[in-house]
Design a protein around this motif. Structure first.
Motif, PDB file in Angstrom:
ATOM      1  N   PHE A 184       0.803  -1.224   0.000  1.00  7.92           N
ATOM      2  CA  PHE A 184       0.000   0.000   0.000  1.00  7.92           C
ATOM      3  C   PHE A 184       0.837   1.276   0.000  1.00  7.92           C
ATOM      4  O   PHE A 184       0.302   2.353  -0.230  1.00  7.92           O
ATOM      5  CB  PHE A 184      -0.942  -0.010   1.210  1.00  7.92           C
ATOM      6  N   CYS A 185       2.124   1.175   0.228  1.00  6.63           N
ATOM      7  CA  CYS A 185       2.977   2.369   0.267  1.00  6.63           C
ATOM      8  C   CYS A 185       3.891   2.497  -0.942  1.00  6.63           C
ATOM      9  O   CYS A 185       4.755   3.371  -0.976  1.00  6.63           O
ATOM     10  CB  CYS A 185       3.824   2.353   1.536  1.00  6.63           C
ATOM     11  N   TYR A 186       3.717   1.656  -1.921  1.00  9.87           N
ATOM     12  CA  TYR A 186       4.635   1.702  -3.060  1.00  9.87           C
ATOM     13  C   TYR A 186       4.482   2.975  -3.873  1.00  9.87           C
ATOM     14  O   TYR A 186       5.431   3.444  -4.478  1.00  9.87           O
ATOM     15  CB  TYR A 186       4.448   0.473  -3.965  1.00  9.87           C
ATOM     16  N   GLU A 187       3.303   3.583  -3.903  1.00 13.52           N
ATOM     17  CA  GLU A 187       3.112   4.805  -4.689  1.00 13.52           C
ATOM     18  C   GLU A 187       3.920   5.971  -4.141  1.00 13.52           C
ATOM     19  O   GLU A 187       4.454   6.768  -4.907  1.00 13.52           O
ATOM     20  CB  GLU A 187       1.636   5.188  -4.716  1.00 13.52           C
ATOM     21  N   LYS A 188       4.033   6.037  -2.845  1.00 12.86           N
ATOM     22  CA  LYS A 188       4.777   7.142  -2.233  1.00 12.86           C
ATOM     23  C   LYS A 188       6.283   6.934  -2.346  1.00 12.86           C
ATOM     24  O   LYS A 188       7.043   7.890  -2.409  1.00 12.86           O
ATOM     25  CB  LYS A 188       4.385   7.297  -0.774  1.00 12.86           C
ATOM     26  N   SER A 189       6.702   5.664  -2.360  1.00 13.10           N
ATOM     27  CA  SER A 189       8.134   5.399  -2.386  1.00 13.10           C
ATOM     28  C   SER A 189       8.714   5.435  -3.805  1.00 13.10           C
ATOM     29  O   SER A 189       9.910   5.629  -3.973  1.00 13.10           O
ATOM     30  CB  SER A 189       8.435   4.044  -1.744  1.00 13.10           C
ATOM     31  N   GLU A 190       7.893   5.230  -4.814  1.00 16.37           N
ATOM     32  CA  GLU A 190       8.379   5.226  -6.195  1.00 16.37           C
ATOM     33  C   GLU A 190       8.596   6.651  -6.689  1.00 16.37           C
ATOM     34  O   GLU A 190       7.769   7.530  -6.474  1.00 16.37           O
ATOM     35  CB  GLU A 190       7.369   4.535  -7.113  1.00 16.37           C
ATOM     36  N   PRO A 191       9.697   6.883  -7.371  1.00 20.67           N
ATOM     37  CA  PRO A 191       9.921   8.232  -7.923  1.00 20.67           C
ATOM     38  C   PRO A 191       8.993   8.475  -9.117  1.00 20.67           C
ATOM     39  O   PRO A 191       8.587   7.548  -9.806  1.00 20.67           O
ATOM     40  CB  PRO A 191      11.383   8.203  -8.362  1.00 20.67           C
ATOM     41  N   GLN A 192       8.706   9.697  -9.368  1.00 24.60           N
ATOM     42  CA  GLN A 192       7.802  10.072 -10.453  1.00 24.60           C
ATOM     43  C   GLN A 192       8.591  10.474 -11.708  1.00 24.60           C
ATOM     44  O   GLN A 192       8.206  11.404 -12.407  1.00 24.60           O
ATOM     45  CB  GLN A 192       6.915  11.235  -9.987  1.00 24.60           C
ATOM     46  N   ASP A 193       9.651   9.778 -12.025  1.00 26.12           N
ATOM     47  CA  ASP A 193      10.480  10.103 -13.182  1.00 26.12           C
ATOM     48  C   ASP A 193       9.858   9.656 -14.498  1.00 26.12           C
ATOM     49  O   ASP A 193      10.266  10.116 -15.560  1.00 26.12           O
ATOM     50  CB  ASP A 193      11.864   9.454 -13.052  1.00 26.12           C
ATOM     51  N   ASP A 194       8.874   8.758 -14.455  1.00 36.03           N
ATOM     52  CA  ASP A 194       8.305   8.207 -15.670  1.00 36.03           C
ATOM     53  C   ASP A 194       7.202   9.071 -16.267  1.00 36.03           C
ATOM     54  O   ASP A 194       6.551   8.672 -17.218  1.00 36.03           O
ATOM     55  CB  ASP A 194       7.755   6.804 -15.397  1.00 36.03           C
ATOM     56  N   VAL A 195       7.011  10.245 -15.731  1.00 42.51           N
ATOM     57  CA  VAL A 195       5.951  11.124 -16.208  1.00 42.51           C
ATOM     58  C   VAL A 195       6.422  11.831 -17.471  1.00 42.51           C
ATOM     59  O   VAL A 195       7.576  12.261 -17.569  1.00 42.51           O
ATOM     60  CB  VAL A 195       5.581  12.151 -15.114  1.00 42.51           C
ATOM     61  N   LEU A 196       5.517  11.966 -18.429  1.00 44.35           N
ATOM     62  CA  LEU A 196       5.858  12.644 -19.672  1.00 44.35           C
ATOM     63  C   LEU A 196       6.015  14.129 -19.420  1.00 44.35           C
ATOM     64  O   LEU A 196       5.301  14.721 -18.609  1.00 44.35           O
ATOM     65  CB  LEU A 196       4.763  12.413 -20.712  1.00 44.35           C
ATOM     66  N   GLY A 197       6.931  14.728 -20.137  1.00 38.73           N
ATOM     67  CA  GLY A 197       7.187  16.158 -19.977  1.00 38.73           C
ATOM     68  C   GLY A 197       6.101  17.008 -20.626  1.00 38.73           C
ATOM     69  O   GLY A 197       5.232  16.516 -21.362  1.00 38.73           O
ATOM     70  N   GLU A 198       6.164  18.298 -20.376  1.00 41.54           N
ATOM     71  CA  GLU A 198       5.190  19.235 -20.925  1.00 41.54           C
ATOM     72  C   GLU A 198       5.347  19.387 -22.441  1.00 41.54           C
ATOM     73  O   GLU A 198       4.388  19.657 -23.148  1.00 41.54           O
ATOM     74  CB  GLU A 198       5.355  20.604 -20.255  1.00 41.54           C
ATOM     75  N   ASP A 199       6.558  19.196 -22.926  1.00 45.71           N
ATOM     76  CA  ASP A 199       6.799  19.388 -24.350  1.00 45.71           C
ATOM     77  C   ASP A 199       6.621  18.108 -25.172  1.00 45.71           C
ATOM     78  O   ASP A 199       6.923  18.086 -26.358  1.00 45.71           O
ATOM     79  CB  ASP A 199       8.204  19.949 -24.559  1.00 45.71           C
ATOM     80  N   PHE A 200       6.119  17.047 -24.550  1.00 45.35           N
ATOM     81  CA  PHE A 200       5.952  15.772 -25.250  1.00 45.35           C
ATOM     82  C   PHE A 200       4.987  15.905 -26.428  1.00 45.35           C
ATOM     83  O   PHE A 200       5.281  15.456 -27.540  1.00 45.35           O
ATOM     84  CB  PHE A 200       5.455  14.693 -24.278  1.00 45.35           C
ATOM     85  N   ASP A 201       3.839  16.520 -26.206  1.00 45.66           N
ATOM     86  CA  ASP A 201       2.859  16.671 -27.289  1.00 45.66           C
ATOM     87  C   ASP A 201       3.428  17.492 -28.439  1.00 45.66           C
ATOM     88  O   ASP A 201       3.203  17.171 -29.609  1.00 45.66           O
ATOM     89  CB  ASP A 201       1.586  17.343 -26.750  1.00 45.66           C
ATOM     90  N   ALA A 202       4.157  18.536 -28.119  1.00 42.16           N
ATOM     91  CA  ALA A 202       4.732  19.380 -29.160  1.00 42.16           C
ATOM     92  C   ALA A 202       5.751  18.608 -29.993  1.00 42.16           C
ATOM     93  O   ALA A 202       5.794  18.750 -31.227  1.00 42.16           O
ATOM     94  CB  ALA A 202       5.378  20.613 -28.534  1.00 42.16           C
ATOM     95  N   LYS A 203       6.561  17.781 -29.348  1.00 46.52           N
ATOM     96  CA  LYS A 203       7.555  16.989 -30.082  1.00 46.52           C
ATOM     97  C   LYS A 203       6.888  15.991 -31.015  1.00 46.52           C
ATOM     98  O   LYS A 203       7.302  15.827 -32.170  1.00 46.52           O
ATOM     99  CB  LYS A 203       8.469  16.240 -29.108  1.00 46.52           C
TER     100      LYS A 203
END
Length: 159
Positions: free
Chosen positions: A46-65
């Motif tokens: 139940f605590c894996y969401e808080k312990s995992e880093p959020q590095d896999d999130v797409l950047g703001e410029d992803f759609d533009a690219k």
């Protein structure tokens, strides 16, 4: 301290009967410091969401690219294929067939041609004779050499 409610929620969680609010209660319970020893094994679940880093999130410029790559115009260059180039596989196939036929004819001449044991008169075909009569006379000659008598095929032998 009595943790019956948490244990009931866990039982319902394993049967996939919990609501989102009940799952949030479980997450908040397991994110605290004081957890009983018998429930400690569920903490990581139940605590894996808080312990995992959020590095896999797409950047703001992803759609533009992506849109830039889609919209870029690439020039398509047409290739010119000339007739000899188009017929080259056919020429190769014809060459292979010619080689095979040449080799097969060479092998036939080598095996059927005049050998030292057969006289030249037997291998030459006389003009005007048919192939059927040549084959029949050859079989009759071999039967005579073997010392057997020939019987016409139309006659019936009664014993």
């Amino acid at each position: 301290m009595d943790y019956k409610y948490i244990e009931q929620l866990l039982e319902r969680y394993w049967r996939c009967e919990t609501t989102l609010q009940e799952e949030e209660i479980l997450r908040t319970f397991f994110s605290q410091e004081n957890i009983p020893a018998n429930l400690m094994r569920y903490k990581d679940l139940f605590c894996y969401e808080k312990s995992e880093p959020q590095d896999d999130v797409l950047g703001e410029d992803f759609d533009a690219k992506i849109l830039a790559k889609i919209d870029s115009q690439r020039t398509v260059k047409a290739r010119v294929i000339r007739m000899p180039q188009r017929l080259r596989p056919l020429f190769k196939a014809a060459a292979v067939v010619a080689i095979v036929l040449t080799l097969s004819n060479t092998m036939q001449v080598a095996f059927i041609g005049n050998t030292p044991n057969t006289p030249a008169s037997q291998t030459s075909i006389q003009k005007g004779s048919s192939m059927a009569s040549i084959g029949d006379s050859a079989s009759i000659d071999t039967v005579k050499h073997a010392g057997m008598a020939t019987t016409p095929q139309n006659d019936v032998i009664i014993k």
